[in-house]
Design a protein around this motif. Structure first.
Motif, PDB file in Angstrom:
ATOM      1  N   VAL A  42      33.306  51.926  27.386  1.00 50.25           N
ATOM      2  CA  VAL A  42      32.961  50.612  26.832  1.00 50.25           C
ATOM      3  C   VAL A  42      33.589  49.493  27.661  1.00 50.25           C
ATOM      4  CG1 VAL A  42      33.182  49.106  24.828  1.00 50.25           C
ATOM      5  CG2 VAL A  42      32.652  51.518  24.514  1.00 50.25           C
ATOM      6  N   ALA A  43      34.829  49.690  28.092  1.00 43.83           N
ATOM      7  CA  ALA A  43      35.519  48.621  28.819  1.00 43.83           C
ATOM      8  C   ALA A  43      35.229  48.664  30.313  1.00 43.83           C
ATOM      9  CB  ALA A  43      37.024  48.706  28.572  1.00 43.83           C
ATOM     10  N   GLU A  44      34.229  49.478  30.722  1.00 45.80           N
ATOM     11  CA  GLU A  44      33.803  49.530  32.122  1.00 45.80           C
ATOM     12  C   GLU A  44      34.961  49.768  33.088  1.00 45.80           C
ATOM     13  OE1 GLU A  44      31.555  45.985  32.922  1.00 45.80           O
ATOM     14  OE2 GLU A  44      30.587  46.127  30.977  1.00 45.80           O
ATOM     15  N   VAL A  45      35.811  50.732  32.736  1.00 51.18           N
ATOM     16  CA  VAL A  45      36.918  51.058  33.627  1.00 51.18           C
ATOM     17  C   VAL A  45      36.373  51.743  34.870  1.00 51.18           C
ATOM     18  CG1 VAL A  45      38.974  52.481  33.888  1.00 51.18           C
ATOM     19  CG2 VAL A  45      38.575  51.247  31.773  1.00 51.18           C
ATOM     20  N   ARG A  46      36.762  51.231  36.020  1.00 49.29           N
ATOM     21  CA  ARG A  46      36.287  51.805  37.277  1.00 49.29           C
ATOM     22  C   ARG A  46      37.482  52.157  38.151  1.00 49.29           C
ATOM     23  NH1 ARG A  46      33.454  46.928  36.563  1.00 49.29           N
ATOM     24  NH2 ARG A  46      35.004  46.065  37.961  1.00 49.29           N
ATOM     25  N   PRO A  47      37.977  53.388  38.009  1.00 49.58           N
ATOM     26  CA  PRO A  47      39.193  53.755  38.755  1.00 49.58           C
ATOM     27  C   PRO A  47      38.999  53.601  40.259  1.00 49.58           C
ATOM     28  CG  PRO A  47      38.620  55.440  37.150  1.00 49.58           C
ATOM     29  CD  PRO A  47      37.491  54.493  37.172  1.00 49.58           C
ATOM     30  N   THR A  48      37.778  53.894  40.758  1.00 53.87           N
ATOM     31  CA  THR A  48      37.587  53.795  42.210  1.00 53.87           C
ATOM     32  C   THR A  48      37.742  52.346  42.677  1.00 53.87           C
ATOM     33  OG1 THR A  48      35.248  53.781  41.678  1.00 53.87           O
ATOM     34  CG2 THR A  48      36.144  55.820  42.577  1.00 53.87           C
ATOM     35  N   THR A  49      37.124  51.403  41.928  1.00 54.77           N
ATOM     36  CA  THR A  49      37.278  49.986  42.285  1.00 54.77           C
ATOM     37  C   THR A  49      38.745  49.625  42.286  1.00 54.77           C
ATOM     38  OG1 THR A  49      35.488  49.749  40.726  1.00 54.77           O
ATOM     39  CG2 THR A  49      36.197  47.762  41.857  1.00 54.77           C
ATOM     40  N   PHE A  50      39.433  50.158  41.260  1.00 51.07           N
ATOM     41  CA  PHE A  50      40.843  49.834  41.138  1.00 51.07           C
ATOM     42  C   PHE A  50      41.600  50.265  42.389  1.00 51.07           C
ATOM     43  CE2 PHE A  50      45.119  51.172  39.764  1.00 51.07           C
ATOM     44  CZ  PHE A  50      45.603  49.933  39.419  1.00 51.07           C
ATOM     45  N   PHE A  51      41.374  51.531  42.816  1.00 49.91           N
ATOM     46  CA  PHE A  51      42.166  52.013  43.949  1.00 49.91           C
ATOM     47  C   PHE A  51      41.703  51.415  45.269  1.00 49.91           C
ATOM     48  CE2 PHE A  51      43.286  55.288  40.824  1.00 49.91           C
ATOM     49  CZ  PHE A  51      44.659  55.108  40.881  1.00 49.91           C
ATOM     50  N   THR A  52      40.361  51.171  45.411  1.00 48.67           N
ATOM     51  CA  THR A  52      39.940  50.554  46.660  1.00 48.67           C
ATOM     52  C   THR A  52      40.382  49.094  46.736  1.00 48.67           C
ATOM     53  OG1 THR A  52      37.810  50.170  45.630  1.00 48.67           O
ATOM     54  CG2 THR A  52      37.933  52.004  47.186  1.00 48.67           C
ATOM     55  N   ASN A  53      40.554  48.445  45.562  1.00 47.69           N
ATOM     56  CA  ASN A  53      40.935  47.034  45.590  1.00 47.69           C
ATOM     57  C   ASN A  53      42.423  46.807  45.362  1.00 47.69           C
ATOM     58  OD1 ASN A  53      38.351  46.466  46.031  1.00 47.69           O
ATOM     59  ND2 ASN A  53      37.978  45.293  44.170  1.00 47.69           N
ATOM     60  N   LEU A  54      43.162  47.896  45.220  1.00 47.02           N
ATOM     61  CA  LEU A  54      44.585  47.718  44.900  1.00 47.02           C
ATOM     62  C   LEU A  54      45.303  46.948  46.003  1.00 47.02           C
ATOM     63  CD1 LEU A  54      46.474  48.358  42.640  1.00 47.02           C
ATOM     64  CD2 LEU A  54      47.194  50.408  43.847  1.00 47.02           C
ATOM     65  N   TRP A  55      44.858  47.144  47.263  1.00 44.52           N
ATOM     66  CA  TRP A  55      45.506  46.409  48.358  1.00 44.52           C
ATOM     67  C   TRP A  55      45.414  44.906  48.128  1.00 44.52           C
ATOM     68  CZ3 TRP A  55      42.450  43.004  51.012  1.00 44.52           C
ATOM     69  CH2 TRP A  55      41.067  43.173  50.893  1.00 44.52           C
ATOM     70  N   ARG A  56      44.321  44.473  47.444  1.00 38.83           N
ATOM     71  CA  ARG A  56      44.175  43.034  47.188  1.00 38.83           C
ATOM     72  C   ARG A  56      45.295  42.517  46.297  1.00 38.83           C
ATOM     73  NH1 ARG A  56      38.256  41.339  45.426  1.00 38.83           N
ATOM     74  NH2 ARG A  56      37.069  42.594  46.877  1.00 38.83           N
ATOM     75  N   PHE A  57      45.692  43.380  45.349  1.00 35.94           N
ATOM     76  CA  PHE A  57      46.766  42.963  44.440  1.00 35.94           C
ATOM     77  C   PHE A  57      48.077  42.792  45.203  1.00 35.94           C
ATOM     78  CE2 PHE A  57      50.221  44.104  41.460  1.00 35.94           C
ATOM     79  CZ  PHE A  57      50.090  43.026  40.608  1.00 35.94           C
TER      80      PHE A  57
END
Lengths: 293, 298
Positions: free
Chosen positions: B48-63
């Motif tokens: 429901v909350a559209e969790v996307r672990p791949t986006t998270f890990f590919t974009n973690l460098w942005r954080f």
């Protein structure tokens, strides 16, 4: 509290001995001037700062009156709450489900991550002063940043949508739970782990069988308690684009659709009330009715 | 030193061990069922909350990149270096930001005080043991619950439309939420008082308001003040983000800095907010300990 027709005997006795009473308890009838002055000063300070605040913050009576007039107007237009069409209602319902999902994931993921950290931050598990001080400060700093700010930052990282909201709640709750968990661990009874050490158990055995059984129900209760307050937080992070019902709420307020606004607020209130009931039940089941705060 | 533990005969022992194993197995089963339900809820919530672990890990460098960027100077002699190399450049807006922080504190203070006065009055009406009649008590409780449950920023959004931009809607929003929250906490304190003074005053024919003034207020005042201070601390955090919706305080500058990518300004304002919150935290804690100390001495 109805007064008897005739004067109560206690009252007449007190009246008759009025002078004697005043003589025997001077402190009650004439409080010491020093205390009076101090109380007066505190009140003067509070009121003075209040007045100063009103001036600095631009409190203008005319503006207040017109604003209250407008509010009355809004309230009138808010009734009855309505979402217009059923399609709109289901859109809002989906956003509400998203909100609850954000709160659920944010709360419980933060709790799972905070579990080991809580042990590291606890003074009785890791007695090193430097580590204790540093980890406490880090946890405090994470906790000091508001959810809305975290949401803004995460929106920049993973894009608009509920996932940013999950990460925002996760961050602020991670700091909060680490602190609460470490406090519970520090307050745990050490007799159980001493007993395990005396029967030849190692430090890890002491934590697993001595401390964990004591603190786990407390952790569970705290997490469930904050699940409810996180649901409320999750309703507002949509304002900065991090998913959930907040987005719709902010939008409907801006476009002056007051019936939608009141319907949305009503939906939020009902959801929070349901989650409050469920989490209170679960907490009572976990730690017993009396101990629950 | 070792003592021999007498061993039960086998037939008795096996029955006991069986019962124990059964009890443990039942508990385990319960745990596994609970765990399975939890994991199921977790997966549904994730969808429901559209969790996307791949986006998270590919974009973690942005954080990490972002955190690095906000602590890097953009302009001045030390551009491109860590902010502490040129604190003057980093804190270029210090005077402006301190003024906004002061405004934030005042919003929190005025809002807390208004809310506390309202909560004070309503606590006597809604406390189970003090309420003049049960209908008023019920209504007062529901009223407080409403103001407590609606988040303050929602009130702020509505008030900004009614009162215009600026700190006024922020103060009123915080006041309303505080009214609900403190009203409930105050009522809980009042429900736990010693009722003997109230009975004593009632016996002398005192009216309801006289009872409250002379029997209840002296008992609850220090606890009320302690809760109000705690609420003030919470409200400082709340007031810091009121600017996000245009309701005054430092939030306006922060949200602008984040949205317009003034990287080093973001960290400067965040550091100032966190420092202020910590100072307020310590100060209110000290005051509350003194209040509680006073209570125990008298």
């Amino acid at each position: 509290m109805t007064m008897p027709a005739a004067e109560h005997p206690l009252r007449s006795a007190a009246r008759a001995d009025r002078d004697g009473l005043m003589q025997r308890h001077p402190a009650i009838f004439h409080p010491s001037p020093a205390r009076r002055i101090r109380a007066g000063l505190i009140i003067a300070l509070l009121v003075g700062l209040f007045g100063y605040g009103l001036v600095v913050l631009d409190f203008d009576p005319a503006r207040l009156v017109s604003g209250i007039g407008k509010l009355g107007h809004f309230l009138w237009f808010m009734l009855p709450p309505s979402t217009g069409t059923w399609a709109k209602f289901f859109v809002y319902l989906h956003a509400l489900a998203e909100t609850v999902a954000i709160a659920f994931l944010g709360t419980f993921t933060a709790a799972i991550l905070a579990l080991p950290v809580g042990f590291l931050v606890a003074k009785n598990i890791v007695p090193n002063v430097v580590i204790h001080f540093l980890s406490r400060r880090i946890v405090d700093t994470i906790r000091g940043v508001d959810e809305l700010i975290w949401a803004l930052i995460w929106v920049g990282v993973v894009g608009l949508g509920p996932f940013a909201g999950v990460l925002a709640l996760l961050c602020s709750n991670f700091g909060l739970f680490s602190k609460l968990f470490s406090e519970a661990i520090e307050a745990a009874d050490r007799k159980a782990s001493e007993g395990i050490a005396s029967s030849g158990g190692g430090k890890l055995h002491g934590i697993r069988f001595g401390i964990l059984p004591q603190v786990l129900p407390i952790f569970g209760s705290q997490v469930l308690y904050f699940f409810e307050s996180n649901t409320r937080s999750a309703t507002i992070i949509g304002i900065v684009g991090a998913g959930g019902i907040g987005l719709h709420l902010a939008e409907q307020i801006r476009v002056l659709e007051y019936q939608h606004v009141s319907a949305l607020i009503l939906m939020i209130l009902v959801t929070v009330a349901i989650i409050d009931q469920v989490s209170t039940r679960l907490r009572f089941a976990l730690i017993g009715e009396r101990a629950a705060p | 030193m070792s003592t021999a533990v007498p061993r039960l005969p086998d037939h008795q022992l096996s029955a006991l061990a069986g019962a124990y194993a059964e009890a443990v197995a039942a508990k385990r089963r319960q745990l596994y069922i609970g765990l399975a339900l939890f994991i199921l809820a977790y997966i549904i919530a994730g969808i429901v909350a559209e969790v996307r672990p791949t986006t998270f890990f590919t974009n973690l460098w942005r954080f990490t990149d972002y955190i690095g960027r906000i602590f890097t100077l953009e302009q001045g002699a030390a551009a491109g270096r860590f902010v502490l190399f040129d604190v003057v450049e980093w804190m270029w807006g210090f005077d402006k930001w301190m003024k906004l922080l002061w405004e934030t504190l005042l919003i929190a203070y005025v809002g807390t005080l208004i809310g506390a006065i309202g909560g004070f009055a309503f606590s006597f009406l809604s406390a189970r043991n003090l309420t003049p009649n049960s209908t008023i008590g019920f209504l007062a409780k529901r009223w407080l619950e409403f103001f407590r449950t609606v988040p303050e920023i929602v009130f702020a959004l509505i008030f900004v439309v009614a009162f215009g931009l600026g700190p006024v809607p922020g103060v009123l929003a915080i006041a309303l939420h505080t009214f609900g929250a403190l009203g409930k906490q105050f009522a809980e304190v009042a429900e736990n008082i010693d009722m003997k003074p109230v009975d004593g005053l009632t016996a002398t024919g005192a009216t309801w308001s006289e009872c409250m003034r002379f029997a209840v207020v002296p008992q609850v005042l220090s606890n009320y003040a302690s809760y109000a201070l705690l609420r003030f601390e919470v409200n400082v955090r709340g007031a810091a983000v009121m600017g996000f919706v245009g309701a005054g305080g430092i939030g306006q500058d922060l949200v602008e800095a984040i949205r317009k990518f003034y990287y080093s300004d973001v960290s400067a304002i965040l550091v100032l907010i966190i420092a202020t919150v910590m100072i307020i935290d310590l100060a209110t804690e000290w005051l509350r300990h003194r209040l509680i100390g006073l209570d125990q001495r008298s």
